[in-house]
Scaffold this motif. Structure first.
Motif, PDB file in Angstrom:
ATOM      1  N   ALA A  22       0.843  -1.208   0.037  1.00 40.86           N
ATOM      2  CA  ALA A  22      -0.192   0.070  -0.048  1.00 40.86           C
ATOM      3  C   ALA A  22       0.916   1.105   0.005  1.00 40.86           C
ATOM      4  O   ALA A  22       1.906   1.182   0.711  1.00 40.86           O
ATOM      5  CB  ALA A  22      -0.818   0.110   1.176  1.00 40.86           C
ATOM      6  N   TRP A  42      -3.654   8.721  -1.221  1.00 43.61           N
ATOM      7  CA  TRP A  42      -3.186   7.335  -1.181  1.00 43.61           C
ATOM      8  C   TRP A  42      -3.441   6.725  -2.755  1.00 43.61           C
ATOM      9  O   TRP A  42      -4.677   7.143  -3.218  1.00 43.61           O
ATOM     10  CB  TRP A  42      -3.679   6.391  -0.328  1.00 43.61           C
ATOM     11  CG  TRP A  42      -5.124   5.975  -0.039  1.00 43.61           C
ATOM     12  CD1 TRP A  42      -5.517   4.774  -0.621  1.00 43.61           C
ATOM     13  CD2 TRP A  42      -6.250   6.660   0.078  1.00 43.61           C
ATOM     14  NE1 TRP A  42      -6.863   4.656  -0.264  1.00 43.61           N
ATOM     15  CE2 TRP A  42      -7.230   5.668   0.028  1.00 43.61           C
ATOM     16  CE3 TRP A  42      -6.389   7.826   0.808  1.00 43.61           C
ATOM     17  CZ2 TRP A  42      -8.413   6.351   0.297  1.00 43.61           C
ATOM     18  CZ3 TRP A  42      -7.545   8.400   0.945  1.00 43.61           C
ATOM     19  CH2 TRP A  42      -8.714   7.576   0.801  1.00 43.61           C
ATOM     20  N   ASP A  44      -5.337   3.527  -4.139  1.00 47.38           N
ATOM     21  CA  ASP A  44      -6.151   2.176  -3.644  1.00 47.38           C
ATOM     22  C   ASP A  44      -5.682   0.654  -4.227  1.00 47.38           C
ATOM     23  O   ASP A  44      -4.692   0.845  -4.716  1.00 47.38           O
ATOM     24  CB  ASP A  44      -7.822   2.423  -3.947  1.00 47.38           C
ATOM     25  CG  ASP A  44      -8.047   2.437  -5.457  1.00 47.38           C
ATOM     26  OD1 ASP A  44      -7.215   2.025  -6.239  1.00 47.38           O
ATOM     27  OD2 ASP A  44      -9.096   2.920  -5.712  1.00 47.38           O
ATOM     28  N   HIS A  45      -6.533  -0.271  -3.907  1.00 43.82           N
ATOM     29  CA  HIS A  45      -6.197  -1.505  -4.240  1.00 43.82           C
ATOM     30  C   HIS A  45      -5.940  -1.657  -5.921  1.00 43.82           C
ATOM     31  O   HIS A  45      -5.496  -2.483  -6.365  1.00 43.82           O
ATOM     32  CB  HIS A  45      -7.059  -2.341  -3.806  1.00 43.82           C
ATOM     33  CG  HIS A  45      -7.156  -2.582  -2.343  1.00 43.82           C
ATOM     34  ND1 HIS A  45      -8.321  -2.709  -1.719  1.00 43.82           N
ATOM     35  CD2 HIS A  45      -6.140  -2.547  -1.417  1.00 43.82           C
ATOM     36  CE1 HIS A  45      -8.191  -2.998  -0.295  1.00 43.82           C
ATOM     37  NE2 HIS A  45      -6.663  -2.873  -0.315  1.00 43.82           N
ATOM     38  N   ARG A  50      -6.703   8.309  -4.595  1.00 44.50           N
ATOM     39  CA  ARG A  50      -7.743   8.733  -3.916  1.00 44.50           C
ATOM     40  C   ARG A  50      -7.155   9.962  -2.876  1.00 44.50           C
ATOM     41  O   ARG A  50      -6.337   9.925  -2.367  1.00 44.50           O
ATOM     42  CB  ARG A  50      -8.290   7.622  -2.899  1.00 44.50           C
ATOM     43  CG  ARG A  50      -8.718   6.428  -3.870  1.00 44.50           C
ATOM     44  CD  ARG A  50     -10.032   6.571  -4.341  1.00 44.50           C
ATOM     45  NE  ARG A  50     -10.706   5.448  -4.815  1.00 44.50           N
ATOM     46  CZ  ARG A  50     -11.743   5.248  -5.355  1.00 44.50           C
ATOM     47  NH1 ARG A  50     -12.673   6.325  -5.245  1.00 44.50           N
ATOM     48  NH2 ARG A  50     -12.435   4.097  -5.765  1.00 44.50           N
ATOM     49  N   ASN A 192     -13.613  -1.917   0.983  1.00 43.36           N
ATOM     50  CA  ASN A 192     -12.355  -2.016   0.263  1.00 43.36           C
ATOM     51  C   ASN A 192     -11.717  -0.909   0.273  1.00 43.36           C
ATOM     52  O   ASN A 192     -10.484  -0.757   0.501  1.00 43.36           O
ATOM     53  CB  ASN A 192     -12.630  -2.826  -1.052  1.00 43.36           C
ATOM     54  CG  ASN A 192     -12.731  -4.149  -1.040  1.00 43.36           C
ATOM     55  OD1 ASN A 192     -12.057  -4.975  -0.187  1.00 43.36           O
ATOM     56  ND2 ASN A 192     -13.491  -4.900  -1.658  1.00 43.36           N
ATOM     57  N   LEU A 193     -12.404   0.343   0.225  1.00 44.25           N
ATOM     58  CA  LEU A 193     -11.735   1.589   0.077  1.00 44.25           C
ATOM     59  C   LEU A 193     -11.353   1.832   1.616  1.00 44.25           C
ATOM     60  O   LEU A 193     -10.229   2.335   1.523  1.00 44.25           O
ATOM     61  CB  LEU A 193     -12.869   2.598  -0.412  1.00 44.25           C
ATOM     62  CG  LEU A 193     -12.435   3.902  -0.440  1.00 44.25           C
ATOM     63  CD1 LEU A 193     -11.362   4.112  -1.401  1.00 44.25           C
ATOM     64  CD2 LEU A 193     -13.668   4.892  -0.592  1.00 44.25           C
ATOM     65  N   SER A 196      -8.197   0.076   2.089  1.00 41.50           N
ATOM     66  CA  SER A 196      -7.055   0.485   1.221  1.00 41.50           C
ATOM     67  C   SER A 196      -6.492   1.862   1.903  1.00 41.50           C
ATOM     68  O   SER A 196      -5.290   2.058   1.597  1.00 41.50           O
ATOM     69  CB  SER A 196      -7.337   0.928  -0.211  1.00 41.50           C
ATOM     70  OG  SER A 196      -8.075   2.056  -0.431  1.00 41.50           O
ATOM     71  N   TRP A 197      -7.154   2.648   2.574  1.00 43.74           N
ATOM     72  CA  TRP A 197      -6.913   3.833   3.235  1.00 43.74           C
ATOM     73  C   TRP A 197      -5.719   3.324   4.470  1.00 43.74           C
ATOM     74  O   TRP A 197      -4.782   3.995   4.668  1.00 43.74           O
ATOM     75  CB  TRP A 197      -8.000   4.841   3.571  1.00 43.74           C
ATOM     76  CG  TRP A 197      -7.686   5.824   4.596  1.00 43.74           C
ATOM     77  CD1 TRP A 197      -6.933   6.699   4.268  1.00 43.74           C
ATOM     78  CD2 TRP A 197      -7.991   5.880   6.000  1.00 43.74           C
ATOM     79  NE1 TRP A 197      -6.676   7.424   5.469  1.00 43.74           N
ATOM     80  CE2 TRP A 197      -7.492   6.751   6.386  1.00 43.74           C
ATOM     81  CE3 TRP A 197      -8.589   4.617   6.968  1.00 43.74           C
ATOM     82  CZ2 TRP A 197      -7.441   7.259   7.661  1.00 43.74           C
ATOM     83  CZ3 TRP A 197      -8.768   5.174   8.249  1.00 43.74           C
ATOM     84  CH2 TRP A 197      -8.110   6.460   8.816  1.00 43.74           C
ATOM     85  N   THR A 200      -2.523   1.905   4.338  1.00 49.59           N
ATOM     86  CA  THR A 200      -1.503   2.852   3.973  1.00 49.59           C
ATOM     87  C   THR A 200      -1.018   3.708   4.628  1.00 49.59           C
ATOM     88  O   THR A 200       0.225   4.671   4.759  1.00 49.59           O
ATOM     89  CB  THR A 200      -2.016   3.980   2.540  1.00 49.59           C
ATOM     90  OG1 THR A 200      -3.093   4.667   3.084  1.00 49.59           O
ATOM     91  CG2 THR A 200      -2.377   3.297   1.131  1.00 49.59           C
ATOM     92  N   GLN A 292      -1.554  -4.714   0.165  1.00 47.75           N
ATOM     93  CA  GLN A 292      -2.690  -4.672  -0.196  1.00 47.75           C
ATOM     94  C   GLN A 292      -3.677  -5.750  -0.234  1.00 47.75           C
ATOM     95  O   GLN A 292      -3.405  -6.522  -1.134  1.00 47.75           O
ATOM     96  CB  GLN A 292      -2.668  -3.946  -1.638  1.00 47.75           C
ATOM     97  CG  GLN A 292      -1.824  -2.675  -1.692  1.00 47.75           C
ATOM     98  CD  GLN A 292      -2.070  -2.109  -3.120  1.00 47.75           C
ATOM     99  OE1 GLN A 292      -1.891  -2.970  -3.958  1.00 47.75           O
ATOM    100  NE2 GLN A 292      -1.956  -0.618  -3.310  1.00 47.75           N
ATOM    101  N   LYS A 294      -7.792  -6.983   0.124  1.00 45.55           N
ATOM    102  CA  LYS A 294      -9.159  -6.521   0.122  1.00 45.55           C
ATOM    103  C   LYS A 294      -9.934  -7.427   1.233  1.00 45.55           C
ATOM    104  O   LYS A 294      -9.346  -8.393   1.829  1.00 45.55           O
ATOM    105  CB  LYS A 294      -9.702  -6.904  -1.438  1.00 45.55           C
ATOM    106  CG  LYS A 294      -8.987  -5.950  -2.486  1.00 45.55           C
ATOM    107  CD  LYS A 294      -9.733  -6.154  -3.617  1.00 45.55           C
ATOM    108  CE  LYS A 294      -9.310  -5.052  -4.706  1.00 45.55           C
ATOM    109  NZ  LYS A 294     -10.011  -5.317  -6.020  1.00 45.55           N
TER     110      LYS A 294
END
Length: 324
Positions: A22, A42, A44-45, A50, A192-193, A196-197, A200, A292, A294
């Motif tokens: 990430a 960042w 995302d996957h 984003r 998932n969002l 991903s945040w 990171t 990363q 999900k």
């Protein structure tokens, strides 16, 4: 009785070979007249850029602890000792003689007298005083008693309390993530969002909590302020944000020997890694990073520990239950 503190996260490096990491591209925190403004950027996957920006008002931020104090067993014993001595002063010396023994890492007391029934009554009362004093000491400092997957008696941060108290104040953050979810998306897209945040946020590989007395855990506000967190710190922050979006889905904090992650009751896809809890499939999700991963993806070592049942579960109550 000797108490240990919760063990820290293990290194994920060996699990990350040939796995995308990430990437956080920007972080800013600034004070304003209304509160604290945060900006995160960042990938995302799917490597899509984003960005979120949100304000946490001072009046709500003040409700949140900014750090987890260290657990000091000697100070805890001293607090218990004081309460026992107070209670002992109320004992009629004609009924019983009280003796307290401090063995460095434990407290013991004895009562002597002629009336066995009265001695039993006083012993029960003093044991209750001892337990209540320790519980009060822990509660004031956001700790709780806990049994590790190896059945060790331990002291750890009260993760569930942090989640419950952080959900409402962190709604601006949860809303900022919801605002950038792709149109016509579902709960899986939001999760998932969010993952991903969280993944990171730079990973803080902290020392073993058995020896560091819980000093490694960072409450949600501290993770945001320091832009740093380990596995249980990120899991607590992530759970707080999930509760703002999905207040009623059954959810668990999964504590492994050296790791922490989450499990949520949702309809799984065939590829999802799940665990059965109370006869229902719960999808696993790991906010730790820097891998990363999900919703439904976890490391090989996590799968192995869960398969061997080397974990404990803590129920994350529904948000609505706390409002009634």
């Amino acid at each position: 009785m000797k108490y240990l503190s919760f063990i820290g996260c293990f290194s994920l490096l060996y699990s990350l070979l040939n796995v995308a990491l990430a990437e956080q591209t920007a972080y800013r925190r600034s004070a304003t007249a209304e509160g604290t403004q945060y900006t995160f950027a960042w990938l995302d996957h799917d490597s899509k850029p984003r960005k979120i920006s949100f304000l946490l008002p001072d009046d709500s931020s003040r409700q949140l602890p900014v750090q987890q104090v260290n657990y000091n067993p000697q100070l805890a014993l001293r607090a218990v000792e004081i309460e026992l001595l107070k209670a002992a002063r109320d004992i009629d010396p004609r009924e019983a003689r009280f003796k307290l023994i401090n063995r460095h890492d434990s407290l013991e007391f004895s009562l002597s007298g002629k009336n066995e029934k009265r001695l039993d009554e006083l012993t029960t009362e003093l044991k209750e005083t001892q337990e209540t004093a320790l519980d009060n000491y822990l509660t004031e400092r956001y700790f709780q008693q806990y049994k590790t997957p190896l059945l060790q008696e331990a002291i750890k941060p009260n993760h569930i309390r942090y989640i419950e108290e952080s959900t409402l104040p962190l709604i601006p953050l949860a809303q900022s993530l919801y605002d950038i979810v792709d149109e016509q998306s579902n709960a899986r897209s939001y999760l998932n969002l969010l993952l991903s945040w969280a993944q990171t946020i730079p990973y803080d590989e902290l020392t073993n909590r058995v020896s560091s007395n819980g000093s490694g855990f960072s409450p949600p506000l501290a993770v945001l302020n320091q832009n740093l967190g380990d596995c249980d710190s990120k899991s607590v922050l992530t759970a707080s944000l999930i509760r703002a979006f999905l207040p009623n889905n059954s959810m668990r904090l999964v504590l492994l020997r050296n790791h922490a992650l989450l499990a949520i009751a949702m309809t799984p896809l065939t590829k999802d890694t799940t665990m059965m809890i109370d006869g229902m499939p719960f999808i696993l999700l790991d906010p730790t990073g820097p891998a990363q991963m999900k919703l439904g993806e976890v490391s090989k070592s996590t799968k192995q520990e869960i398969a061997s049942q080397q974990y404990t579960l803590e129920v994350i109550p529904p948000a609505l239950a706390r409002q009634q």
